[in-house]
Every structure is written in C-alpha cells, then in structure tokens.
Design an enzyme around this catalytic site. Structure first.
Site, PDB file in Angstrom:
ATOM      1  N   ASP A  77       0.833  -1.206   0.000  1.00 58.94           N
ATOM      2  CA  ASP A  77       0.000   0.000   0.000  1.00 58.94           C
ATOM      3  C   ASP A  77       0.869   1.259   0.000  1.00 58.94           C
ATOM      4  O   ASP A  77       1.996   1.245   0.500  1.00 58.94           O
ATOM      5  CB  ASP A  77      -0.922  -0.028   1.235  1.00 58.94           C
ATOM      6  CG  ASP A  77      -2.079   0.945   1.109  1.00 58.94           C
ATOM      7  OD1 ASP A  77      -2.373   1.394  -0.014  1.00 58.94           O
ATOM      8  OD2 ASP A  77      -2.698   1.259   2.148  1.00 58.94           O
ATOM      9  N   GLY A  86      -0.127   5.471  -4.328  1.00 59.13           N
ATOM     10  CA  GLY A  86      -0.776   6.721  -4.707  1.00 59.13           C
ATOM     11  C   GLY A  86      -0.168   7.898  -3.952  1.00 59.13           C
ATOM     12  O   GLY A  86       0.230   8.908  -4.541  1.00 59.13           O
ATOM     13  N   TRP A  92       2.704   8.083  -2.505  1.00 56.58           N
ATOM     14  CA  TRP A  92       4.117   8.247  -2.894  1.00 56.58           C
ATOM     15  C   TRP A  92       4.203   9.122  -4.147  1.00 56.58           C
ATOM     16  O   TRP A  92       5.041  10.023  -4.224  1.00 56.58           O
ATOM     17  CB  TRP A  92       4.705   6.861  -3.163  1.00 56.58           C
ATOM     18  CG  TRP A  92       6.166   6.820  -3.437  1.00 56.58           C
ATOM     19  CD1 TRP A  92       7.177   6.692  -2.528  1.00 56.58           C
ATOM     20  CD2 TRP A  92       6.793   6.880  -4.726  1.00 56.58           C
ATOM     21  NE1 TRP A  92       8.386   6.664  -3.165  1.00 56.58           N
ATOM     22  CE2 TRP A  92       8.185   6.784  -4.516  1.00 56.58           C
ATOM     23  CE3 TRP A  92       6.322   7.011  -6.039  1.00 56.58           C
ATOM     24  CZ2 TRP A  92       9.107   6.808  -5.565  1.00 56.58           C
ATOM     25  CZ3 TRP A  92       7.238   7.046  -7.080  1.00 56.58           C
ATOM     26  CH2 TRP A  92       8.611   6.942  -6.831  1.00 56.58           C
ATOM     27  N   ARG A 100      -1.065   9.210  -9.855  1.00 60.50           N
ATOM     28  CA  ARG A 100      -1.073   7.993  -9.034  1.00 60.50           C
ATOM     29  C   ARG A 100      -0.483   6.793  -9.779  1.00 60.50           C
ATOM     30  O   ARG A 100       0.199   5.953  -9.184  1.00 60.50           O
ATOM     31  CB  ARG A 100      -2.513   7.675  -8.588  1.00 60.50           C
ATOM     32  CG  ARG A 100      -3.088   8.694  -7.612  1.00 60.50           C
ATOM     33  CD  ARG A 100      -4.541   8.346  -7.265  1.00 60.50           C
ATOM     34  NE  ARG A 100      -4.638   7.010  -6.736  1.00 60.50           N
ATOM     35  CZ  ARG A 100      -4.431   6.678  -5.454  1.00 60.50           C
ATOM     36  NH1 ARG A 100      -4.144   7.615  -4.576  1.00 60.50           N
ATOM     37  NH2 ARG A 100      -4.534   5.431  -5.063  1.00 60.50           N
ATOM     38  N   HIS A 112       2.121   3.456  -9.014  1.00 63.35           N
ATOM     39  CA  HIS A 112       1.875   2.027  -9.233  1.00 63.35           C
ATOM     40  C   HIS A 112       3.021   1.410 -10.042  1.00 63.35           C
ATOM     41  O   HIS A 112       3.459   0.293  -9.766  1.00 63.35           O
ATOM     42  CB  HIS A 112       0.538   1.807  -9.946  1.00 63.35           C
ATOM     43  CG  HIS A 112      -0.658   2.206  -9.118  1.00 63.35           C
ATOM     44  ND1 HIS A 112      -0.794   1.825  -7.807  1.00 63.35           N
ATOM     45  CD2 HIS A 112      -1.759   2.944  -9.414  1.00 63.35           C
ATOM     46  CE1 HIS A 112      -1.935   2.326  -7.331  1.00 63.35           C
ATOM     47  NE2 HIS A 112      -2.524   3.016  -8.280  1.00 63.35           N
ATOM     48  N   GLU A 147     -12.391  -4.558  -3.949  1.00 63.62           N
ATOM     49  CA  GLU A 147     -12.928  -3.219  -3.675  1.00 63.62           C
ATOM     50  C   GLU A 147     -12.249  -2.144  -4.547  1.00 63.62           C
ATOM     51  O   GLU A 147     -12.747  -1.029  -4.659  1.00 63.62           O
ATOM     52  CB  GLU A 147     -12.726  -2.854  -2.196  1.00 63.62           C
ATOM     53  CG  GLU A 147     -13.641  -3.607  -1.239  1.00 63.62           C
ATOM     54  CD  GLU A 147     -13.320  -5.101  -1.130  1.00 63.62           C
ATOM     55  OE1 GLU A 147     -12.125  -5.457  -1.110  1.00 63.62           O
ATOM     56  OE2 GLU A 147     -14.261  -5.904  -1.088  1.00 63.62           O
ATOM     57  N   ASN A 148     -11.125  -2.479  -5.148  1.00 62.00           N
ATOM     58  CA  ASN A 148     -10.392  -1.469  -5.915  1.00 62.00           C
ATOM     59  C   ASN A 148     -11.091  -1.061  -7.216  1.00 62.00           C
ATOM     60  O   ASN A 148     -10.729  -0.059  -7.830  1.00 62.00           O
ATOM     61  CB  ASN A 148      -8.954  -1.926  -6.205  1.00 62.00           C
ATOM     62  CG  ASN A 148      -8.044  -1.898  -4.991  1.00 62.00           C
ATOM     63  OD1 ASN A 148      -7.137  -2.706  -4.849  1.00 62.00           O
ATOM     64  ND2 ASN A 148      -8.272  -0.953  -4.080  1.00 62.00           N
ATOM     65  N   ARG A 178       1.957  -4.850   6.181  1.00 62.67           N
ATOM     66  CA  ARG A 178       1.270  -3.814   5.419  1.00 62.67           C
ATOM     67  C   ARG A 178       2.111  -2.552   5.460  1.00 62.67           C
ATOM     68  O   ARG A 178       2.506  -2.089   6.529  1.00 62.67           O
ATOM     69  CB  ARG A 178      -0.122  -3.512   5.967  1.00 62.67           C
ATOM     70  CG  ARG A 178      -0.827  -2.451   5.101  1.00 62.67           C
ATOM     71  CD  ARG A 178      -2.235  -2.156   5.489  1.00 62.67           C
ATOM     72  NE  ARG A 178      -2.865  -1.275   4.491  1.00 62.67           N
ATOM     73  CZ  ARG A 178      -4.094  -1.380   4.069  1.00 62.67           C
ATOM     74  NH1 ARG A 178      -4.880  -2.306   4.550  1.00 62.67           N
ATOM     75  NH2 ARG A 178      -4.580  -0.532   3.169  1.00 62.67           N
ATOM     76  N   ARG A 237      -4.842  -1.759   8.987  1.00 63.38           N
ATOM     77  CA  ARG A 237      -6.040  -2.574   8.704  1.00 63.38           C
ATOM     78  C   ARG A 237      -5.670  -3.603   7.653  1.00 63.38           C
ATOM     79  O   ARG A 237      -4.650  -3.480   6.973  1.00 63.38           O
ATOM     80  CB  ARG A 237      -7.206  -1.698   8.233  1.00 63.38           C
ATOM     81  CG  ARG A 237      -6.894  -0.836   7.020  1.00 63.38           C
ATOM     82  CD  ARG A 237      -8.130  -0.067   6.523  1.00 63.38           C
ATOM     83  NE  ARG A 237      -7.757   0.898   5.491  1.00 63.38           N
ATOM     84  CZ  ARG A 237      -7.549   2.192   5.713  1.00 63.38           C
ATOM     85  NH1 ARG A 237      -7.694   2.693   6.920  1.00 63.38           N
ATOM     86  NH2 ARG A 237      -7.194   2.987   4.722  1.00 63.38           N
TER      87      ARG A 237
END
Ligand code: IPE
Ligand code: IPE
Ligand code: MG
Length: 246
Positions: A24, A27, A29, A37, A41, A71-72, A192, A198
């Site tokens: 994670d 974006g 960064w 963004r 990636h 969810e992305n 993470r 989370r």
C-alpha cells in the site's frame, strides 16, 4: 530454545515460511512527488522482483502479494484501466526473469471478472513457471477474503447438493481446500506498508494466527533491507496459538 533471527543467521532461524504483503501507499508516494497515481503504481511494481529474489536468502519459501482488491474497482475508471494495463505489461515483461530465478508464480482472486487478455497471460505465467521449485510467488488479483469465502461456500454447497460431500465432513481441514489458497500454507507474517493498520479484506481465513507488521514506509520505498529487518523481528516473536509456552 527460541533463537532470535539476526543478520548473521540470514534470518533463517525461526523465520517465517510464508510472508504475505499488502503493498500500500503507491498513490501517496506519487502525489508527494507531484506525479499521477499511476506513476506510483509503476514504481511500486518495480519493487516486487527484488523483494521476491531476496526470499531464498531469508528462508522465505512463499510470498503472497496483494495487487488488486475486489474493492479497488471503486477507483476512477482511468486508474483501474491503468492498473489492468500495468498488470498485463508486468506479466509479459517479468515472467522470463521469474523462470530464470526459479520462481513459481500463481494467482488468487476471481479471474472471471478480469479481461480475456489478462486472464490468458495469467494462465501462461502459471504454466511457464509450473516446474519452478524455488520461491512460490502468489499474486492476489481481484482478490477479496469475503469474496473468496463466498465462492468457496458456493462450491462446497454444490458438492453437498450433488452428494460428493457430506455436511458432516465440513470442518477446518475441508473448508480451506475450497479456498483459492488451497495450495498454500497459512501466512506466518503479514506486512502492510503505508501506515494503515487494517487488513482490507486480505486472507481473512488464512491469517487467523498470523503475526502482523504495519510499517510507515510507502510501498515504492520498500527495499530488501526493510524486508529483511521485518523477517529478523519475526524470529523474536512467541507464537502461542492459544496455548501457554514456558
Ligand atoms: C496500493 O497503493 C496499490 C493498490 C491498491 C492497487 P494505493 O493506490 O492504495 O496507494 P494509496 O493508499 O492511495 O497511497
Ligand atoms: C489494499 O489497499 C489493497 C491492495 C494493496 C491491493 P487499499 O489502498 O485498497 O486499501 P484501503 O482502501 O486503504 O483499505
Ligand atoms: Mg491504499
């Protein structure tokens, strides 16, 4: 005796066999550098190979990375399209290197929602690396833990309805055979990056007893040195699985 991992032991003593990573912060960064963004990636994707190739020295046999969640799809159409194109290019570009490094590549997640071209490349990558016996790299693409468990329940119910499986046979050994990860041991360590504490629907069933590391480093800044440090820290942990240790 519990021996701590140190750089001297190469992290092998009591090291994690399976490390799962929520990559994670791409974006943020990029935005911090005034770039789009997608630039983040692309920079993040470049980090993967060096992390994977550092695994043998650290005694890590399985590494599972979260590349795209169920969810992305909620992101802008242009970010989603850019990511899908990055995944296609990534597989085309990297697979020869993984064969050379003896890395076995597999994917988890719902492939049916991905485009034909990408699905074909995923199949090809799995076939090409089928004989590789080194590090097992699993890429979670269109993966969600709840989606995975729901799909598993559906297949399980189908087997019960057809008489192939008795409801009495459903237990903690049987159910995971229906999960996308049926070929993997449970993760020992879940990392993470980016400071978020989370798990965002990653490996819900499989991580029941995993150790967690939430670190502030953004994924494009995650180096093999940072990775090695987390592996060494893991060796000092006392995993009790509900029992009491001396
Ligand atoms: C992780 O980086 C990569 C994917 C989820 C595809 P993000 O894109 O979530 O980066 P941040 O969290 O916005 O910084
Ligand atoms: C989790 O990151 C998914 C991946 C790393 C692929 P997200 O950035 O999508 O998670 P949230 O939205 O912060 O929970
Ligand atoms: Mg994020």
């Amino acid at each position: 005796m519990l021996l701590a991992n140190t750089p001297e032991t190469g992290g092998r003593v009591n090291g994690p066999r399976h490390v799962a990573i929520i990559m994670d912060g791409n974006g943020r960064w990029a935005v911090a550098r005034g770039r789009p963004r997608l630039f983040g990636h692309h920079s993040g994707a470049r980090r993967v190979r060096e992390i994977v190739t550092s695994c043998p020295d650290l005694g890590v046999k399985y590494v599972t990375i979260f590349a795209f969640s169920t969810e992305n799809w909620k992101r802008t159409q242009s970010e989603v399209a850019g990511l899908m194109s990055l995944f296609r290019r990534y597989i085309m570009k990297e697979m020869q290197a993984f064969v050379k490094e003896n890395v076995r590549v597999r994917f988890i997640g719902d492939r049916l929602k991905l485009d034909d071209k990408l699905r074909g490349l995923m199949d090809e990558a799995e076939e090409m690396t089928q004989q590789c016996t080194g590090t097992n790299l699993t890429i979670a693409l269109n993966y969600g833990g709840r989606d995975e468990v729901s799909r598993a329940a559906k297949r399980l119910a189908t087997d019960v309805a057809s008489g192939r499986l008795s409801p009495d046979a459903i237990d903690e050994e049987t159910l995971p055979k229906y999960l996308d990860t049926y070929f993997l041991p449970d993760p020992d360590l879940v990392i993470r990056t980016s400071g978020e504490a989370r798990i965002s629907n990653f490996l819900l069933w499989q991580s029941a007893y995993a150790e967690y590391e939430f670190i502030d480093t953004l994924w494009p800044d995650f180096t093999p040195d940072v990775f090695a440090e987390l592996i060494w820290n893991y060796g000092a942990r006392d995993r009790r699985y509900g029992a009491v240790t001396a």
